[in-house]
Every structure is written in structure tokens, then in C-alpha cells.
Design an enzyme around this catalytic site. Structure first.
Site, PDB file in Angstrom:
ATOM      1  N   ASP A   1       0.868  -1.164   0.000  1.00  0.00           N
ATOM      2  CA  ASP A   1       0.000   0.000   0.000  1.00  0.00           C
ATOM      3  C   ASP A   1       0.915   1.226   0.000  1.00  0.00           C
ATOM      4  O   ASP A   1       2.117   1.125   0.283  1.00  0.00           O
ATOM      5  CB  ASP A   1      -0.883  -0.036   1.249  1.00  0.00           C
ATOM      6  CG  ASP A   1      -1.795   1.163   1.358  1.00  0.00           C
ATOM      7  OD1 ASP A   1      -2.414   1.533   0.341  1.00  0.00           O
ATOM      8  OD2 ASP A   1      -1.875   1.741   2.455  1.00  0.00           O
TER       9      ASP A   1
ATOM     10  N   ASP B   1       0.080   5.182   1.062  1.00  0.00           N
ATOM     11  CA  ASP B   1      -0.032   6.085   2.211  1.00  0.00           C
ATOM     12  C   ASP B   1      -0.123   5.296   3.512  1.00  0.00           C
ATOM     13  O   ASP B   1      -0.978   4.421   3.652  1.00  0.00           O
ATOM     14  CB  ASP B   1      -1.281   6.965   2.072  1.00  0.00           C
ATOM     15  CG  ASP B   1      -1.285   7.754   0.780  1.00  0.00           C
ATOM     16  OD1 ASP B   1      -0.753   8.864   0.760  1.00  0.00           O
ATOM     17  OD2 ASP B   1      -1.823   7.240  -0.228  1.00  0.00           O
TER      18      ASP B   1
ATOM     19  N   ASP C   1      -1.531  -0.989   5.748  1.00  0.00           N
ATOM     20  CA  ASP C   1      -1.818  -0.492   7.102  1.00  0.00           C
ATOM     21  C   ASP C   1      -3.309  -0.351   7.374  1.00  0.00           C
ATOM     22  O   ASP C   1      -3.704   0.351   8.306  1.00  0.00           O
ATOM     23  CB  ASP C   1      -1.128   0.862   7.318  1.00  0.00           C
ATOM     24  CG  ASP C   1      -1.778   1.976   6.514  1.00  0.00           C
ATOM     25  OD1 ASP C   1      -1.991   1.781   5.300  1.00  0.00           O
ATOM     26  OD2 ASP C   1      -2.079   3.040   7.091  1.00  0.00           O
TER      27      ASP C   1
END
Length: 224
Positions: free
Chosen positions: A11, A13, A170
Site C-alpha cells: 500500500d 499512504d 496499514d
């Protein structure tokens, strides 16, 4: 732990880069332009993984479908485009992690829900991404995460079977997408966590408290 791995996908950000300062600044600028008080950065950071939806929810208490949301979202997008690499940086350890992956002969890439309107310019401006072999945005396929389509597209671009890929993210949707795509999954406990701080409940195969912890999983199979 992860046998026969040939690629690691991430991922963006909250996993590779900390873009929260620029995202928060773009939203908070909208408040101050309207004569509203600036909000502390800590209010914005947990929702940065949700993009405009999360940030505008904090800044103005609005959600998709509310009157005026679309106009606010486009204003936020324009603000963000003007500042998206001013305060954004790779998390500590990420550049070394990428170098180590390449040294191990592993390909790597990015799968994010951030649209290519932002993902393209951002990854071109930051030298970290020069060695990435796949960049897939939220609108690169008909479905965004937690649908597996973006992860499967990244594997297709790499020419590697999904089962030989690790996906690191995250947010719980990253783990859901990774499982659906048949990939190994790792939760990045140092990221934004989508407002849900207990990533151990997401069902990931492993979780890491630091980007470099991933190397132990790849080299020795030790659970982080």
C-alpha cells in the site's frame, strides 16, 4: 514463513510514505479559508488512509452523499495537488528496505486506493519509486480494495503468480484484498491503521512494527 516469494507489493499512504502532513494541510486549509479554527494534526492523521472521505469528515463533519460533499472533495483535491510532496516522506527504514528487496532479487510495486490523478505524479516525483515494477492506483481497475482486482493487476504487470507475492498494508481492507487475491499478507502496525489500532485482529499472516521487520519474514521466516 513466505516460501517461494518473488515480489512484495505495498500500500502507499501509511505503509511506504507518510503523506499525512500534506493531506491534513490540504483539508485544514479549507477550514481556515472559511474562518474556522485550525484543527490539530492528530485529529487528521488516523483517517488519512481514507482520503477525502475521512479528511473531510474530520474537517467538516460531512460524508459522501451529503449536500455539497462533491464540491468540497474537488476543492480538497485541488489543494492536495498543490502541496502533495511538500511534507511527504518515506517512513524511516523504507529506502533501505527497498534496497534490500532488490538485493534479494525480489520485484516490488505499489497497490493503492489513491487515484492515479495523484498516485502518478507523486510516485514520479519521489525517487524511491524509480525501481518499482508496478504502480496500481484506485482507479486502475474497475474495483478498488478490498476487492482483489488491483492486487491481481499488479501481479499481472509483474508477470508473477499472486501466490508468490506478499502484500503489505496499514488498513484492514489491505488484508482482506490480499487474502482474496491469494497473496501472503502483512499488516503495517506503524501506519494509519484506518482508525483501528489493533491490526492483530485483521487476520494478516504477520504484522510488522517497523518496515525493516519485513526482512526477517522474507529471510528467515520468523514471525514479527
Amino acid at each position: 514463513m513466505f516460501p517461494n516469494v518473488q515480489a512484495v507489493l505495498f500500500d502507499l499512504d501509511g505503509t511506504l510514505i507518510d503523506s499525512a502532513p500534506d493531506l491534513a494541510a490540504a483539508a485544514d486549509r479549507m477550514r481556515t479559508r472559511r474562518g474556522l479554527a485550525s484543527l490539530p494534526f492528530e485529529h487528521y492523521r488516523p483517517v488519512c488512509g481514507a482520503g477525502a472521505r475521512g479528511l473531510l469528515g474530520v474537517a467538516f463533519g460531512v460524508k459522501p452523499g451529503d449536500p455539497g460533499f462533491e464540491e468540497l472533495r474537488e476543492e480538497f483535491f485541488v489543494n492536495y495537488e498543490s502541496c502533495m510532496t511538500e511534507r511527504t516522506f518515506a517512513f524511516a527504514g523504507v529506502p533501505q528496505l527497498i534496497d534490500e528487496l532488490l538485493g534479494l532479487g525480489l520485484a516490488w510495486g505499489v497497490v493503492t486506493n489513491k487515484s492515479m490523478r495523484f498516485t502518478g505524479p507523486l510516485t514520479r516525483r519521489l525517487k524511491l519509486f524509480a525501481s518499482a515494477s508496478a504502480i496500481v492506483g484506485g482507479d486502475s481497475t474497475p474495483h478498488a480494495k478490498p476487492h482483489p482486482a488491483p492486487l491481481l493487476e499488479a501481479a499481472r504487470q509483474l508477470g508473477i503468480q499472486p501466490g508468490r507475492c506478499v502484500y503489505v498494508g496499514d488498513d484492514e481492507r489491505d488484508v482482506i484484498a490480499g487474502h482474496a487475491a491469494g497473496m501472503h499478507t502483512v499488516a503495517a502496525a506503524y501506519g494509519y491503521l484506518g482508525g483501528n489500532g489493533d491490526c492483530t485482529r485483521w487476520g494478516a499472516h504477520a504484522h510488522v512494527a517497523d518496515p525493516l521487520d519485513l526482512l526477517a519474514l522474507l529471510k528467515t521466516g520468523t514471525r514479527a
